[in-house]
Scaffold this motif. Structure first.
Motif, PDB file in Angstrom:
ATOM      1  N   LEU A  21      -8.257 -47.322  24.590  1.00 42.67           N
ATOM      2  CA  LEU A  21      -7.589 -48.580  24.931  1.00 42.67           C
ATOM      3  C   LEU A  21      -8.269 -49.751  24.233  1.00 42.67           C
ATOM      4  O   LEU A  21      -7.606 -50.606  23.634  1.00 42.67           O
ATOM      5  CB  LEU A  21      -7.592 -48.790  26.447  1.00 42.67           C
ATOM      6  CG  LEU A  21      -7.033 -50.128  26.945  1.00 42.67           C
ATOM      7  CD1 LEU A  21      -5.573 -50.294  26.556  1.00 42.67           C
ATOM      8  CD2 LEU A  21      -7.210 -50.233  28.456  1.00 42.67           C
ATOM      9  N   MET A  22      -9.587 -49.811  24.303  1.00 44.82           N
ATOM     10  CA  MET A  22     -10.315 -50.917  23.662  1.00 44.82           C
ATOM     11  C   MET A  22     -10.100 -50.911  22.152  1.00 44.82           C
ATOM     12  O   MET A  22      -9.908 -51.968  21.542  1.00 44.82           O
ATOM     13  CB  MET A  22     -11.801 -50.851  24.014  1.00 44.82           C
ATOM     14  CG  MET A  22     -12.069 -51.214  25.474  1.00 44.82           C
ATOM     15  SD  MET A  22     -13.808 -51.321  25.919  1.00 44.82           S
ATOM     16  CE  MET A  22     -14.382 -49.675  25.634  1.00 44.82           C
ATOM     17  N   ALA A  23     -10.094 -49.729  21.540  1.00 46.92           N
ATOM     18  CA  ALA A  23      -9.867 -49.646  20.099  1.00 46.92           C
ATOM     19  C   ALA A  23      -8.461 -50.127  19.746  1.00 46.92           C
ATOM     20  O   ALA A  23      -8.276 -50.888  18.783  1.00 46.92           O
ATOM     21  CB  ALA A  23     -10.091 -48.212  19.606  1.00 46.92           C
ATOM     22  N   ALA A  24      -7.482 -49.703  20.521  1.00 52.18           N
ATOM     23  CA  ALA A  24      -6.101 -50.122  20.261  1.00 52.18           C
ATOM     24  C   ALA A  24      -5.943 -51.633  20.457  1.00 52.18           C
ATOM     25  O   ALA A  24      -5.283 -52.309  19.657  1.00 52.18           O
ATOM     26  CB  ALA A  24      -5.133 -49.362  21.175  1.00 52.18           C
ATOM     27  N   LEU A  25      -6.572 -52.173  21.496  1.00 54.19           N
ATOM     28  CA  LEU A  25      -6.467 -53.612  21.746  1.00 54.19           C
ATOM     29  C   LEU A  25      -7.186 -54.418  20.662  1.00 54.19           C
ATOM     30  O   LEU A  25      -6.734 -55.506  20.293  1.00 54.19           O
ATOM     31  CB  LEU A  25      -7.005 -53.961  23.135  1.00 54.19           C
ATOM     32  CG  LEU A  25      -6.136 -53.465  24.288  1.00 54.19           C
ATOM     33  CD1 LEU A  25      -6.841 -53.697  25.622  1.00 54.19           C
ATOM     34  CD2 LEU A  25      -4.768 -54.118  24.278  1.00 54.19           C
ATOM     35  N   GLU A  26      -8.281 -53.911  20.133  1.00 47.32           N
ATOM     36  CA  GLU A  26      -8.966 -54.585  19.020  1.00 47.32           C
ATOM     37  C   GLU A  26      -8.073 -54.626  17.788  1.00 47.32           C
ATOM     38  O   GLU A  26      -8.005 -55.635  17.095  1.00 47.32           O
ATOM     39  CB  GLU A  26     -10.304 -53.921  18.702  1.00 47.32           C
ATOM     40  CG  GLU A  26     -11.408 -54.308  19.651  1.00 47.32           C
ATOM     41  CD  GLU A  26     -11.666 -55.810  19.696  1.00 47.32           C
ATOM     42  OE1 GLU A  26     -11.765 -56.448  18.633  1.00 47.32           O
ATOM     43  OE2 GLU A  26     -11.759 -56.345  20.813  1.00 47.32           O
ATOM     44  N   LYS A  27      -7.383 -53.524  17.504  1.00 43.94           N
ATOM     45  CA  LYS A  27      -6.432 -53.508  16.382  1.00 43.94           C
ATOM     46  C   LYS A  27      -5.333 -54.543  16.613  1.00 43.94           C
ATOM     47  O   LYS A  27      -4.968 -55.287  15.708  1.00 43.94           O
ATOM     48  CB  LYS A  27      -5.784 -52.129  16.238  1.00 43.94           C
ATOM     49  CG  LYS A  27      -6.585 -51.114  15.521  1.00 43.94           C
ATOM     50  CD  LYS A  27      -5.727 -49.865  15.357  1.00 43.94           C
ATOM     51  CE  LYS A  27      -6.497 -48.726  14.773  1.00 43.94           C
ATOM     52  NZ  LYS A  27      -5.680 -47.501  14.678  1.00 43.94           N
ATOM     53  N   LEU A  28      -4.812 -54.559  17.827  1.00 40.39           N
ATOM     54  CA  LEU A  28      -3.751 -55.503  18.169  1.00 40.39           C
ATOM     55  C   LEU A  28      -4.244 -56.938  18.028  1.00 40.39           C
ATOM     56  O   LEU A  28      -3.566 -57.790  17.457  1.00 40.39           O
ATOM     57  CB  LEU A  28      -3.260 -55.244  19.602  1.00 40.39           C
ATOM     58  CG  LEU A  28      -2.196 -56.175  20.149  1.00 40.39           C
ATOM     59  CD1 LEU A  28      -0.924 -56.071  19.319  1.00 40.39           C
ATOM     60  CD2 LEU A  28      -1.916 -55.852  21.606  1.00 40.39           C
ATOM     61  N   ARG A  29      -5.441 -57.191  18.527  1.00 36.52           N
ATOM     62  CA  ARG A  29      -6.013 -58.533  18.447  1.00 36.52           C
ATOM     63  C   ARG A  29      -6.165 -58.983  17.004  1.00 36.52           C
ATOM     64  O   ARG A  29      -5.930 -60.140  16.676  1.00 36.52           O
ATOM     65  CB  ARG A  29      -7.366 -58.538  19.149  1.00 36.52           C
ATOM     66  CG  ARG A  29      -7.664 -59.822  19.840  1.00 36.52           C
ATOM     67  CD  ARG A  29      -8.898 -59.672  20.682  1.00 36.52           C
ATOM     68  NE  ARG A  29      -9.882 -60.565  20.106  1.00 36.52           N
ATOM     69  CZ  ARG A  29     -11.170 -60.473  20.245  1.00 36.52           C
ATOM     70  NH1 ARG A  29     -11.669 -59.488  20.940  1.00 36.52           N
ATOM     71  NH2 ARG A  29     -11.966 -61.335  19.711  1.00 36.52           N
ATOM     72  N   GLY A  30      -6.546 -58.088  16.136  1.00 40.12           N
ATOM     73  CA  GLY A  30      -6.671 -58.412  14.714  1.00 40.12           C
ATOM     74  C   GLY A  30      -5.357 -58.854  14.097  1.00 40.12           C
ATOM     75  O   GLY A  30      -5.332 -59.737  13.251  1.00 40.12           O
ATOM     76  N   SER A  31      -4.257 -58.279  14.565  1.00 39.51           N
ATOM     77  CA  SER A  31      -2.964 -58.661  14.008  1.00 39.51           C
ATOM     78  C   SER A  31      -2.428 -59.950  14.619  1.00 39.51           C
ATOM     79  O   SER A  31      -1.704 -60.688  13.968  1.00 39.51           O
ATOM     80  CB  SER A  31      -1.936 -57.532  14.186  1.00 39.51           C
ATOM     81  OG  SER A  31      -1.631 -57.352  15.552  1.00 39.51           O
ATOM     82  N   VAL A  32      -2.784 -60.245  15.852  1.00 36.44           N
ATOM     83  CA  VAL A  32      -2.249 -61.467  16.482  1.00 36.44           C
ATOM     84  C   VAL A  32      -3.100 -62.688  16.188  1.00 36.44           C
ATOM     85  O   VAL A  32      -2.642 -63.810  16.380  1.00 36.44           O
ATOM     86  CB  VAL A  32      -2.045 -61.315  18.013  1.00 36.44           C
ATOM     87  CG1 VAL A  32      -1.032 -60.227  18.308  1.00 36.44           C
ATOM     88  CG2 VAL A  32      -3.346 -61.053  18.734  1.00 36.44           C
TER      89      VAL A  32
END
Length: 150
Positions: free
Chosen positions: A132-143
């Motif tokens: 979850l943290m890895a996926a959210l970090e990826k998402l945060r990078g795009s937003v």
């Protein structure tokens, strides 16, 4: 069209989950007459230690954007949670520190907040949490990047 629909559903799932998580934290903090932003400021200042931090630094580290950091800090200083002092050489520069009452308030919240987070994330394994943290970090990078053309 399927990718756009999946992205929308993922967005809604993240927003719903975030809303529920935040409501739990807000209920707990309200019992201590704190907002989430005030709690975040106290945590930032506890981490800053004896050096303290200036308003701009505090604002840059807040989890959510605060439109008027000066007023937020004014209210917290009035309650005795923080202290501030202007620099003698440059009066525009103000350093902020956590006050003893702020430290006591955080100390009283440390265990209840940790317990709340354990309850909130209790259905997830350690591996789930890491994914979850890895996926959210990826998402945060795009937003956090500026939006492209529409």
């Amino acid at each position: 069209m399927r990718a756009a629909e999946n992205a929308l559903n993922a967005f809604l799932a993240v927003v719903r989950a975030a809303g529920g998580l935040l409501r739990g934290v807000e209920v707990l903090l309200n019992r201590h007459e704190l907002t989430a932003a005030q709690y975040n400021v106290l945590r930032i200042l506890r981490g800053a230690g004896e050096q303290g931090a200036c308003g701009r630094e505090i604002a840059s580290r807040l989890i959510t954007a605060e439109p008027d950091i000066t007023r937020l800090l004014d209210r917290m200083e009035k309650r005795g949670l923080i202290s501030r002092r202007r620099d003698a050489k440059d009066r525009r520069f103000v350093t902020t520190w956590i006050a003893p009452l702020g430290l006591e308030t955080l100390a009283a919240l440390d265990a209840p907040v940790a317990a709340l987070h354990r309850r909130q994330f209790g259905r997830l394994s350690e591996a789930d949490l890491k994914r979850l943290m890895a996926a959210l970090e990826k998402l945060r990078g795009s937003v956090e990047q500026p939006p492209g053309p529409a």
